[in-house]
Motif scaffolding. Structure first.
Motif, PDB file in Angstrom:
ATOM      1  N   UNK A 386      13.204   1.845  -5.236  1.00  0.00           N
ATOM      2  CA  UNK A 386      12.010   2.276  -4.508  1.00  0.00           C
ATOM      3  C   UNK A 386      10.835   2.490  -5.450  1.00  0.00           C
ATOM      4  N   UNK A 387      11.094   3.180  -6.568  1.00  0.00           N
ATOM      5  CA  UNK A 387      10.003   3.435  -7.526  1.00  0.00           C
ATOM      6  C   UNK A 387       9.467   2.125  -8.076  1.00  0.00           C
ATOM      7  N   UNK A 388      10.378   1.229  -8.470  1.00  0.00           N
ATOM      8  CA  UNK A 388       9.942  -0.060  -9.014  1.00  0.00           C
ATOM      9  C   UNK A 388       9.170  -0.859  -7.971  1.00  0.00           C
ATOM     10  N   UNK A 389       9.661  -0.861  -6.741  1.00  0.00           N
ATOM     11  CA  UNK A 389       8.981  -1.614  -5.684  1.00  0.00           C
ATOM     12  C   UNK A 389       7.596  -1.049  -5.403  1.00  0.00           C
ATOM     13  N   UNK A 390       7.497   0.286  -5.374  1.00  0.00           N
ATOM     14  CA  UNK A 390       6.193   0.908  -5.107  1.00  0.00           C
ATOM     15  C   UNK A 390       5.204   0.586  -6.218  1.00  0.00           C
ATOM     16  N   UNK A 391       5.667   0.688  -7.478  1.00  0.00           N
ATOM     17  CA  UNK A 391       4.768   0.383  -8.603  1.00  0.00           C
ATOM     18  C   UNK A 391       4.316  -1.071  -8.547  1.00  0.00           C
ATOM     19  N   UNK A 392       5.261  -1.976  -8.325  1.00  0.00           N
ATOM     20  CA  UNK A 392       4.897  -3.400  -8.256  1.00  0.00           C
ATOM     21  C   UNK A 392       3.981  -3.686  -7.072  1.00  0.00           C
ATOM     22  N   UNK A 393       4.245  -3.034  -5.929  1.00  0.00           N
ATOM     23  CA  UNK A 393       3.391  -3.254  -4.761  1.00  0.00           C
ATOM     24  C   UNK A 393       1.989  -2.731  -4.993  1.00  0.00           C
ATOM     25  N   UNK A 394       1.901  -1.564  -5.636  1.00  0.00           N
ATOM     26  CA  UNK A 394       0.577  -1.002  -5.925  1.00  0.00           C
ATOM     27  C   UNK A 394      -0.207  -1.928  -6.840  1.00  0.00           C
ATOM     28  N   UNK A 395       0.483  -2.467  -7.850  1.00  0.00           N
ATOM     29  CA  UNK A 395      -0.207  -3.373  -8.769  1.00  0.00           C
ATOM     30  C   UNK A 395      -0.548  -4.685  -8.077  1.00  0.00           C
ATOM     31  N   UNK A 396       0.413  -5.246  -7.333  1.00  0.00           N
ATOM     32  CA  UNK A 396       0.193  -6.538  -6.674  1.00  0.00           C
ATOM     33  C   UNK A 396      -0.890  -6.462  -5.615  1.00  0.00           C
ATOM     34  N   UNK A 397      -0.968  -5.340  -4.919  1.00  0.00           N
ATOM     35  CA  UNK A 397      -1.988  -5.191  -3.874  1.00  0.00           C
ATOM     36  C   UNK A 397      -3.257  -4.551  -4.425  1.00  0.00           C
TER      37      UNK A 397
END
Length: 489
Positions: A386-397
Motif C-alpha cells: 500500500x505504501x509503495x503503491x501510494x508513493x508511486x501513484x502520487x509521483x505518477x499522478x
C-alpha cells in the motif's frame, strides 16, 4: 559491523563522485567530509537508534538538495540518494516500533516542503522534495519493516522448535516420575510385604537350621531387590520435583528461628505448591549460608504472594554462584508468576514471588502461533504494498499534474508578450499570476535586472515544452524581453 562499513563505502562513493564532477553544483571538499561523517554516524547507530539515523540521513539529503536546487538540482538530488535509501531500509529493518521512524519521515517531509515553498524554488521544488523522500525514504523504509516481520516469523519458528524440545524433555521426565511412582506403589509395596513375611517365617521356632538359613537368604534377597528398586526409582526421579510439603513443614525442617505467617487457608494447586516449597527452601538455605543468626520472616498471603525476608547479619566467607536465584526466577516464570530478590534498606535481603492460582500453559498451540505469525506477515506485506503503491501513484499522478498546472497557470500568450513594451511599469502589464521557473540554467540577463519566466503555451508535453518568455525588470520597469526557444524532440 563489516556489513555497515561496506554499505557506508558504497554510499560514500557517489558523494565523492559529486565532488569530482565538473558540473556547477559540485560538492566542496569540506562538504564531502561533513556528509561522510554524518553518514558514518547514521550507519553506526541505525541498529540501536533507527529514528536518529534516519533523521540524520534525511537532514543531510534535504540540505544537499535544497542548497543546490537553483544551481544544479541533479547533483543535490543524487549525491546522497543511495545513502538515504540504505539508511531508510535499515531503519525500517531495525525499528521495533515503527512510529518513531514514521515521525522522522513526516517531519522531514513537512520541513522540506516548507523550506522549498518559502526559500527555495517554490512549488516545483516542494514536489521534488515530496517525490524524493517518498522514493528514497518511505518506500525503502516500508520494505525494511516487511523484512523485519519476515525475520520475526523465522525467529518464531526456531523459538517454537526450542519450546517443543523443552516440552518433550518435560514429558519424558514426567513419564519417568510416573513410572517411578507406579513401581514404588505396586512393586515396592509387595517387596516390603514379602520381606516382612519372610522375616516372620525366619523366626518360626519349628524350622530346622537348614530351613531357617533358606528363609534368611530369601529375606536378604528380597531386601536387596527392594534396595535396587529404590536406586532405580532415584534415577527415574532425578529430574522430578520433590514430594509436596507444606510451607510449615519446610520452615520446620530448616532448623531456623522463623516467624511464619500463612494467610492461605484454601488448597493450593500441586505445581504451585511445589513452587512455593522450592522458593521457600532455597531462600532459607541462602539465609543459613549467607546470614546465619539473622532474624527471618516468611509470609504467604491469601493471593499467593510469598515473601522471605532476613535482617542484617555479620559478613560470612560464603560466596554464592547466583545460580540458585536464577533457577528460582526461571521456575516461577514457568508457571506464570514473577520473582524478585534484592537487598533491603536495613542491610538484609528479601525474596519475593507472586504465583498464579493455576500454572500457565508452557507453550501456545502450534496452529495458534502459526496463524498469529502469518497474520502479522500478511499485514506487513499489505502495508508495504500500500505504501509503495501510494508513493508511486502520487509521483505518477502528481508530477504530470503539476507540470500541467505549472504550464497552464503561467502562460504568457504571444499577444500579451507583444503588448509588453519597454519602460512600462510591471503593474501596468497584463501578466499571469505566477511564473513558470525562477532561473533556467544557461540564460543571460541584463545587469542589475530581475527576470521572470513564463510559459509560451499550455501544453507541457509537446516539443515546445521548454520554450519560455523572459521579461526582465529594473526598478519595476520592463527593460528586456526574449522568446527563449529551447526545443526538444
Amino acid at each position: 559491523m563489516w556489513v555497515r562499513l561496506i554499505l557506508w563505502v558504497c554510499a560514500a562513493t557517489l558523494v565523492v563522485a559529486a565532488a569530482e564532477t565538473s558540473r556547477p553544483g559540485r560538492l566542496a571538499v569540506w562538504e564531502v567530509v561533513l556528509y561522510l561523517v554524518v553518514l558514518a554516524a547514521a550507519f553506526s547507530v541505525v541498529h540501536r537508534r533507527p529514528a536518529v539515523a534516519l533523521g540524520l540521513a534525511l537532514g543531510a539529503w534535504l540540505v544537499c538538495y535544497l542548497v543546490r536546487v537553483e544551481s544544479d538540482s541533479v547533483i543535490g538530488l543524487i549525491a546522497l540518494a543511495p545513502a538515504l535509501a540504505l539508511t531508510s531500509f535499515l531503519a525500517g529493518r531495525h525499528a521495533k516500533d515503527p512510529r518513531a521512524t514514521a515521525i522522522a519521515l513526516t517531519i522531514a517531509e513537512i520541513a522540506g516542503v516548507v523550506v522549498a515553498l518559502i526559500e527555495r524554488g517554490g512549488s516545483d521544488t516542494a514536489l521534488a522534495v515530496t517525490s524524493g523522500i517518498g522514493v528514497l525514504g518511505v518506500v525503502p523504509w516500508a520494505f525494511g519493516g516487511f523484512r523485519r516481520r519476515y525475520a520475526e516469523l523465522q525467529e518464531v519458528g526456531w523459538e517454537h522448535a526450542s519450546l517443543l524440545e523443552r516440552d518433550a524433555d518435560n514429558a519424558r521426565n514426567a513419564e519417568r516420575a510416573r513410572l517411578a511412582g507406579e513401581m514404588h506403589d505396586l512393586v515396592g509395596h509387595e517387596l516390603a510385604r514379602a520381606a516382612l513375611l519372610v522375616g516372620a517365617l525366619e523366626l518360626e521356632p519349628t524350622l530346622t537350621a537348614q530351613q531357617r538359613e533358606a528363609a534368611r537368604t530369601a529375606r536378604a534377597s528380597v531386601t536387596a531387590a527392594a534396595e535396587r528398586l529404590a536406586d532405580v526409582m532415584q534415577v527415574l526421579r532425578a529430574d522430578a520435583d520433590e514430594p509436596v510439603a507444606t510451607i510449615e513443614e519446610v520452615v520446620a525442617g530448616s532448623g531456623l528461628d522463623v516467624e511464619l505467617t500463612n494467610g492461605r487457608r484454601t488448597a493450593i494447586d500441586g505445581i504451585i505448591a511445589r513452587t512455593v516449597h522450592r522458593v521457600t527452601a532455597e531462600a532459607l538455605t541462602n539465609v543459613i549460608k549467607h546470614a546465619p543468626g539473622a532474624k527471618v520472616t516468611v509470609r504467604l498471603s491469601a493471593n499467593l504472594e510469598l515473601r522471605i525476608t532476613n535482617g542484617p547479619a555479620p559478613k560470612t566467607s560464603a560466596v554464592g554462584s547466583g545460580k540458585g536465584l536464577v533457577g528460582l526466577a526461571e521456575r516461577v516464570a514457568l508457571v506464570g508468576g514473577w520473582f524478585e530478590a534484592a537487598p533491603t534498606d536495613d542491610g538484609g535481603f528479601e525474596v519475593r514471588a507472586k504465583l498464579p492460582e493455576r500454572p500457565l500453559p508452557r507453550t501456545t498451540p502450534t496452529h495458534v502461533r502459526r496463524q498469529t505469525a502469518e497474520a502479522e506477515i500478511r499485514k506487513s506485506a499489505r502495508r508495504t504494498v500500500l505504501i509503495t503503491s501510494v508513493v508511486c501513484a502520487v509521483i505518477a499522478i502528481g508530477v504530470p499534474g503539476y507540470m500541467v498546472f505549472d504550464a497552464v497557470t503561467s502562460v504568457l500568450t504571444p499577444q500579451q508578450f507583444a503588448r509588453a513594451e519597454f519602460g512600462h511599469h510591471e503593474d501596468d502589464l497584463d501578466l499571469p499570476l505566477r511564473t513558470r521557473v525562477d532561473n533556467p540554467l544557461g540564460v543571460s540577463a541584463p545587469a542589475g535586472a530581475e527576470c521572470r519566466y513564463y510559459s509560451t503555451h499550455a501544453n507541457p508535453f509537446d516539443s515546445h515544452r521548454h520554450d519560455l518568455h523572459q521579461l526582465c525588470f529594473r526598478d519595476d520597469r520592463l527593460v528586456s524581453k526574449q522568446w527563449l526557444a529551447r526545443r526538444s524532440g
